[in-house]
Design a protein around this motif. Structure first.
Motif: not given
Lengths: 309, 672
Positions: B628-631, B198-203, B223-227, B617-619
């Motif tokens: 997939v849902a960002a959460a 997983h990659v979690h991006v906080y931006s 799997q990319v997760h955007a926050h 959109e980022y994902v």
């Protein structure tokens, strides 16, 4: 061909909105461009027309001997011909004539046609009458000549409204009484009543030795049954209803219509009647020219008969 | 887990199903009866047929609607998800890369603190078997904490990560998400493993940071997760400054832009050399830019610096725009050409100097008042002139000698006679030599250091006078090498001579080569050689943070300072300097307080644009996996510990659509 730029070629939609039938008739007739001159034939009558030099082939009976005595030259004396033609315009005013899809109805078209015919015939020194009818006679104007007659006819045409169903019986009996033999009858109708009644009407006219000209008026929607979507149709004369799927009913409709008019056509042919089928799209001057051609033929024939005999 | 749609947005196409219904409604018999002249020709209606037609129409309608629904469903990529029997926990837990945005836009409000808080919470939620790495990124990405070494515990690593996060502050650079994702990919794929990645991006997920995202996506396994933190805010900025004219008075034009939703009124303040000069008020409509014009006094010879500052707002990083003004005296050049072909070559060199480039050259200088002597083909030149040039060089001036057409010029003969160089055996043969090896470390070859510029295939040199190696390395400017011969024969030499220096080209350009005066190889070579011999004052108005400034190489002592009013001057070494904060970069000769060379560094314009993308959109743009849902996949949640299998149902929907079309066609044909 009439000049398309002149007001005479105004489209039917515009004409049908003008209330003054006199004006409409003159406009339409003017649109014909030719054929409205008086005295299309020179012949024998009380009214002197002109002298012209004798030329070989002229009947020596027409030489003015007095003029020869005065001038020592041969002149032929010409007189304005009087046709003695009595024309009766029979206008179908039944409710079915009130149908139209082009912005004007068959009746509007027929009324203008009748008014224009009246004007032209008057110019030709014919005696013209009018009979408006549906299941009974509405107006009856006996044939006469003169400007007053024209006004009477236009007034009757202007006031009549299409209604009721067609029943030619009363018309026929009246016509037998009023129209002298060998008159000219111009029937303007959509001929949308039962075939036997139509044929009876036409034969009856012919039996009285009338020269009959039938102008059958039809709207393009009637000719081609141009409906595209399923629709419930209501008969304008009898108020009966029918649900129609055009794609299913079209062929049968067209075949029935073809048979109906084929029988009328055949009957006209057998009885030496002229049938002209007119779509309300047809420019009026074109129709008028056809009628006048027929009238000319008729006058010449009767003249020959009269002259010859 | 059940039925799901991988592209649910495309399900909106289901609205197409209304089309047959609308058409059907249009085709229905008119409720209002239509009058017709006579029904005598109309056949009597067959009630049975009418009824059957109605039923057929309904069946056809349903078939068409079903076909379109199936088509829309196929596009929405329906799938059946099931939980795999073996969970990640069984395989040693998932591997996470946490990336925090430290670009300039994260200075807005408390965006960076919010990102740090959320990332810290995610670290606390990690399970015992899970592993993580920590990255910080702006234009580039940096690993703050790599994946676990064998002896480390999760708790100690979390504590270390928190410590490093606490020390982190947002910088001044722009945002580029792709380099960060590429670094995360390298870290994750470094070890062969079946564990979930997983990659979690906080931006703040700036849209401008995704410019390269069209060409790159994370592999399917990751799997990319955007926050996303914060929201877009109003932002006024000064985005460019241009100076027209020169001493004593110049016009300064500043372009100010407003990126926001409301009309704003701002004050633009001009400061020049530490002194507040003027203020102007400007009204800005949303999304528009306006030009504010100032008239400023400029010194005759010394460089000037200043800034324009718009009323501070939520994003302070782009409120100040620094500019620098360098008066640009021309370098006086004593240009002399010999006879014969040297006349033509001299003209070419002259045009190459005048054609382009940031330097100004005054080619009208006489022997008494020149800075650099440029001698093209010494044959035919008066001996007294050459002697004067040599004397000038020995006294501290500079000279460049470009030989003429003769195979071995007197200058080269003299050089060889002095024992400084000798002709390589067999190198006197005629023929064209391809230049394909260069000593790029020499300052003269600075413009050619990048691969983009070191292709000399288009520039042919003939009449090369090879000199055998034997000179000191720093005196070799560039060398020629015949194909297959890697002897490294020097093509030109840099010769110190008493107080001055001389640059000697041991070759002549081929005069037949077209467009020498516009060549992207030849022109910079001439100009850099001249610049090398005499350091001019250069006019470079400004550049972006992160871009590298290059300074003239000189034997004298020099220092670079990067400062603004709030920062203390700090010396730097080297001929290159990369500004990391907005402000001025100045080059001082010796201990002189007045800079000879100055330029400004500013925030990248795109960083000011605070427009954001949604997490979804980022994902979608950075991941190869379907959206997939960002959460999903947040560490410590049950979802993340489950591995799912997805059974795509799209092809079945497509087959259903095709079947329905066939059925509709045959039914319509049968009933027609």
């Amino acid at each position: 061909m009439p000049d398309p730029a002149t007001p005479a070629t105004m489209d039917m939609e515009t004409l049908s909105k003008i209330g003054d039938l006199d004006l409409i008739a003159r406009t339409v007739v003017h649109g014909m461009g030719v054929g409205i001159h008086t005295g299309l034939l020179s012949g024998t009558s009380a009214e002197f027309k002109q002298y012209r030099p004798y030329s070989q082939g002229d009947d020596i009976r027409w030489i003015d001997w007095r003029a020869y005595g005065r001038s020592d030259r041969l002149y032929v004396k010409e007189y304005q011909e009087e046709s003695n033609l009595r024309a009766m315009i029979l206008l179908d005013c039944s409710a079915s004539m009130d149908y139209g899809t082009l912005g004007w109805t068959k009746f509007a078209y027929a009324r203008i046609l009748a008014a224009a015919l009246c004007l032209i015939l008057q110019h030709q020194h014919d005696r013209v009458g009018l009979l408006n009818y549906h299941h009974q006679v509405i107006d009856h104007i006996p044939p006469k000549s003169g400007p007053r007659q024209s006004r009477l006819i236009w007034s009757a045409l202007h006031n009549v409204k299409p209604a009721g169903h067609t029943d030619p019986g009363p018309t026929l009996s009246l016509l037998g009484e009023i129209l002298p033999a060998r008159g000219m009858a111009i029937l303007i109708s959509d001929l949308l009543h039962p075939l036997d009644a139509v044929l009876r009407q036409l034969r009856s006219l012919r039996a009285r030795r009338h020269d009959v000209m039938v102008l059958s008026i039809a709207d393009p929607a009637e000719i081609g049954f141009t409906f595209t979507r399923p629709v419930t149709l209501v008969d304008m004369e009898h108020n009966s209803e029918v649900k129609v799927i055009p794609e299913d009913a079209r062929d049968a409709y067209l075949e029935n219509r073809r048979r109906h008019f084929e029988a009328i056509r055949q009957s006209c042919l057998e009885s030496e009647m002229t049938l002209t089928e007119i779509s309300t799209e047809t420019p009026l001057p074109q129709v008028l020219r056809a009628v006048m051609q027929h009238r000319l033929h008729l006058v010449r024939t009767s003249s020959r008969r009269g002259g010859g005999g | 887990m059940g039925f799901t749609l991988l592209s649910p947005l495309l399900l909106a196409a289901i609205g197409l199903a209304a089309v047959p219904w609308i058409l059907h409604r249009m085709q229905r018999p008119e409720r209002k009866p239509v009058a017709f002249s006579s029904l005598m020709f109309v056949p009597p209606p067959n009630r049975e047929i009418v009824r059957r037609k109605q039923i057929q129409h309904w069946i056809l309608l349903l078939m068409r609607i079903a076909a379109l629904i199936l088509l829309a469903l196929a596009f929405a990529q329906p799938a059946w998800r099931t939980v795999k029997a073996q969970t990640i926990q069984d395989q040693g837990g998932a591997r996470h890369v946490f990336a925090i945005d430290t670009s300039a836009s994260m200075q807005v409000l408390d965006h960076f603190d919010q990102a740090r808080r959320e990332l810290t919470a995610a670290l606390d939620a990690l399970g015992g078997e899970e592993d993580f790495a920590l990255l910080a990124f702006d234009e580039t990405a940096e690993t703050l904490l790599p994946f676990r070494a064998a002896e480390e515990t999760l708790s100690s690593r979390v504590a270390l990560a928190k410590e490093r996060l606490a020390a982190l502050v947002p910088g001044w650079r722009a945002t580029h998400h792709v380099p960060m994702m590429q670094l995360a990919e390298r870290l994750l794929l470094d070890t062969q493993t079946d564990r979930a990645m997983h990659v979690h991006v906080y931006s703040d997920l700036q849209r401008t940071g995704l410019a390269e995202a069209l060409e790159w996506r994370a592999p399917v396994a990751i799997q990319v997760h955007a926050h996303r933190v914060g929201a877009a805010v109003d932002n006024g900025r000064v985005e460019a400054v241009a100076i027209d004219g020169g001493a004593p008075e110049a016009t300064l034009r500043a372009r100010v832009r407003h990126l926001g939703a409301e009309k704003i009124e701002r004050t633009v303040q001009l400061q020049l050399d530490g002194q507040p000069m003027q203020e102007k008020s400007v009204q800005l409509e949303p999304g528009t830019a306006r030009t504010v014009v100032f008239t400023i006094p400029l010194p005759e010879s010394a460089p000037a610096r200043g800034y324009l500052r718009i009323t501070p707002d939520a994003m302070s990083a782009d409120d100040t725009f620094y500019f620098a003004y360098n008066p640009q005296p021309a370098t006086r050049v004593l240009l002399r050409t010999g006879t014969g072909a040297a006349v033509v070559l001299g003209k070419i060199v002259e045009l190459a100097l005048m054609n382009s480039g940031p330097l100004r050259w005054d080619l009208t200088a006489g022997p008494e008042d020149y800075d650099v002597a440029l001698i093209v083909g010494s044959e035919g030149l008066e001996a007294s002139l050459l002697a004067q040039v040599e004397a000038g060089v020995r006294a501290g001036k500079a000279a460049m000698l470009i030989p003429g057409s003769a195979r071995l010029q007197p200058e080269l003969a003299a050089l060889l006679a002095s024992g400084r160089a000798r002709v390589a055996p067999g190198a006197e043969s005629q023929g064209a030599f391809a230049l394909h090896w260069l000593n790029f470390q020499h300052p003269v070859l600075r413009p050619f250091r990048s691969a983009e510029h070191n292709d000399f295939s288009a520039l042919r040199f003939t009449r090369v006078h090879p000199i055998e190696p034997g000179l000191a390395q720093e005196q070799i400017i560039f060398t020629f090498e015949e194909s297959g011969n890697d002897a490294g024969i020097p093509g030109a030499v840099d010769i110190p001579l008493d107080a001055g220096r001389m640059l000697f080209w041991a070759f002549s350009p081929e005069l037949d080569a077209s467009n020498l005066t516009k060549s992207t190889r030849f022109v910079p070579l001439v100009q850099e050689c001249m610049a090398y011999l005499h350091v001019p004052v250069r006019a470079v108005a400004e550049q972006t943070i992160g871009a590298t400034s290059r300074f003239p190489a000189t034997d004298d002592a020099w220092r670079i300072v990067h400062a603004d009013a709030a920062k203390e001057e700090a010396p730097h070494g080297g001929v290159e300097f990369t500004a990391t904060t907005p402000g001025w970069t100045a080059w001082h000769e010796g201990d002189s307080a007045a800079p000879r060379w100055i330029q400004a560094a500013n925030l990248a314009v795109e960083e000011s644009n605070l427009e954001q993308v949604s997490e979804a959109e980022y994902v979608l743009r950075l991941s190869s996996q379907n959206m997939v849902a960002a959460a999903d996949g947040v560490p410590g949640t049950a979802k993340d510990e489950e591995e799912t299998e997805t059974w795509p149902l799209g092809p079945y929907a497509l087959m259903g659509f095709a079947c329905m079309l066939v059925m509709e066609n045959s039914y319509a044909a049968r009933t027609r």
